[in-house]
Design a protein around this motif. Structure first.
Motif, PDB file in Angstrom:
ATOM      1  N   THR A  89       0.817  -1.214   0.000  1.00  9.89           N
ATOM      2  CA  THR A  89       0.000   0.000   0.000  1.00  9.89           C
ATOM      3  C   THR A  89       0.846   1.258   0.000  1.00  9.89           C
ATOM      4  O   THR A  89       0.405   2.284  -0.474  1.00  9.89           O
ATOM      5  CB  THR A  89      -0.944   0.023   1.215  1.00  9.89           C
ATOM      6  OG1 THR A  89      -0.173  -0.108   2.400  1.00  9.89           O
ATOM      7  CG2 THR A  89      -1.949  -1.097   1.126  1.00  9.89           C
ATOM      8  N   LEU A  90       2.057   1.224   0.522  1.00  7.73           N
ATOM      9  CA  LEU A  90       2.904   2.414   0.575  1.00  7.73           C
ATOM     10  C   LEU A  90       4.002   2.318  -0.475  1.00  7.73           C
ATOM     11  O   LEU A  90       5.167   2.084  -0.154  1.00  7.73           O
ATOM     12  CB  LEU A  90       3.505   2.580   1.973  1.00  7.73           C
ATOM     13  CG  LEU A  90       2.521   2.876   3.095  1.00  7.73           C
ATOM     14  CD1 LEU A  90       3.224   2.938   4.436  1.00  7.73           C
ATOM     15  CD2 LEU A  90       1.797   4.177   2.843  1.00  7.73           C
ATOM     16  N   SER A  91       3.650   2.524  -1.706  1.00  5.67           N
ATOM     17  CA  SER A  91       4.641   2.475  -2.765  1.00  5.67           C
ATOM     18  C   SER A  91       5.436   3.787  -2.760  1.00  5.67           C
ATOM     19  O   SER A  91       4.933   4.825  -2.338  1.00  5.67           O
ATOM     20  CB  SER A  91       3.978   2.264  -4.116  1.00  5.67           C
ATOM     21  OG  SER A  91       3.281   3.427  -4.503  1.00  5.67           O
ATOM     22  N   PRO A  92       6.680   3.746  -3.228  1.00  4.00           N
ATOM     23  CA  PRO A  92       7.492   4.970  -3.248  1.00  4.00           C
ATOM     24  C   PRO A  92       6.889   6.069  -4.122  1.00  4.00           C
ATOM     25  O   PRO A  92       6.991   7.247  -3.789  1.00  4.00           O
ATOM     26  CB  PRO A  92       8.827   4.507  -3.823  1.00  4.00           C
ATOM     27  CG  PRO A  92       8.846   3.031  -3.682  1.00  4.00           C
ATOM     28  CD  PRO A  92       7.434   2.572  -3.625  1.00  4.00           C
ATOM     29  N   MET A 125       3.701   6.632  -4.632  1.00  6.42           N
ATOM     30  CA  MET A 125       2.575   7.212  -3.915  1.00  6.42           C
ATOM     31  C   MET A 125       3.078   8.178  -2.845  1.00  6.42           C
ATOM     32  O   MET A 125       2.532   9.272  -2.684  1.00  6.42           O
ATOM     33  CB  MET A 125       1.716   6.116  -3.277  1.00  6.42           C
ATOM     34  CG  MET A 125       0.445   6.637  -2.649  1.00  6.42           C
ATOM     35  SD  MET A 125      -0.522   5.367  -1.816  1.00  6.42           S
ATOM     36  CE  MET A 125      -0.873   4.275  -3.165  1.00  6.42           C
ATOM     37  N   MET A 126       4.121   7.789  -2.138  1.00  8.15           N
ATOM     38  CA  MET A 126       4.694   8.670  -1.118  1.00  8.15           C
ATOM     39  C   MET A 126       5.234   9.943  -1.757  1.00  8.15           C
ATOM     40  O   MET A 126       5.057  11.041  -1.233  1.00  8.15           O
ATOM     41  CB  MET A 126       5.798   7.949  -0.346  1.00  8.15           C
ATOM     42  CG  MET A 126       5.295   6.826   0.537  1.00  8.15           C
ATOM     43  SD  MET A 126       4.207   7.413   1.833  1.00  8.15           S
ATOM     44  CE  MET A 126       5.343   8.373   2.798  1.00  8.15           C
ATOM     45  N   VAL A 182       2.325  12.212  -2.667  1.00 12.29           N
ATOM     46  CA  VAL A 182       1.718  12.839  -1.490  1.00 12.29           C
ATOM     47  C   VAL A 182       2.604  13.956  -0.967  1.00 12.29           C
ATOM     48  O   VAL A 182       2.129  15.059  -0.650  1.00 12.29           O
ATOM     49  CB  VAL A 182       1.439  11.779  -0.395  1.00 12.29           C
ATOM     50  CG1 VAL A 182       1.082  12.424   0.920  1.00 12.29           C
ATOM     51  CG2 VAL A 182       0.330  10.846  -0.843  1.00 12.29           C
TER      52      VAL A 182
END
Length: 96
Positions: free
Chosen positions: A44-47, A49-50, A53
């Motif tokens: 769920t915390l792909s690079p 996506m981070m 954000v």
């Protein structure tokens, strides 16, 4: 009052004769599996996506600071205009 329909027992017997389990076609099973959406909590915390954000948060912060600075400059200029108008009415000029 006479019932013209089938009794519950007759309906159950008819359905047990008509409805038999069958093995689905393999092509049908593959098409169903292709449409499934899998959720796996590990990714769920792909690079990317981070990064998106954090980039959005930075852009929002910069925009907010820009709006705040424009409001401050606008207030300062408003106070300056009001001060100039007051001085023009009284006929006095501040020496710089």
């Amino acid at each position: 009052m006479a019932s013209s329909g089938m009794s519950r027992k007759q309906i159950e017997t008819l359905l047990s004769e008509v409805l038999k389990p069958v093995e689905p076609n393999s092509q049908f099973v593959r098409s169903l599996k292709a449409r499934l959406v899998m959720y796996q909590g590990g990714g769920t915390l792909s690079p990317w996506m981070m990064l998106a954000v954090i980039g959005t948060a930075i852009a929002l912060a910069i925009t907010s600071i820009g709006v705040l600075l424009r409001m401050i400059v606008g207030l300062i200029s408003l106070f300056g205009l009001l001060n100039n108008r007051r001085q023009a009415k009284t006929g006095t000029r501040a020496s710089a």
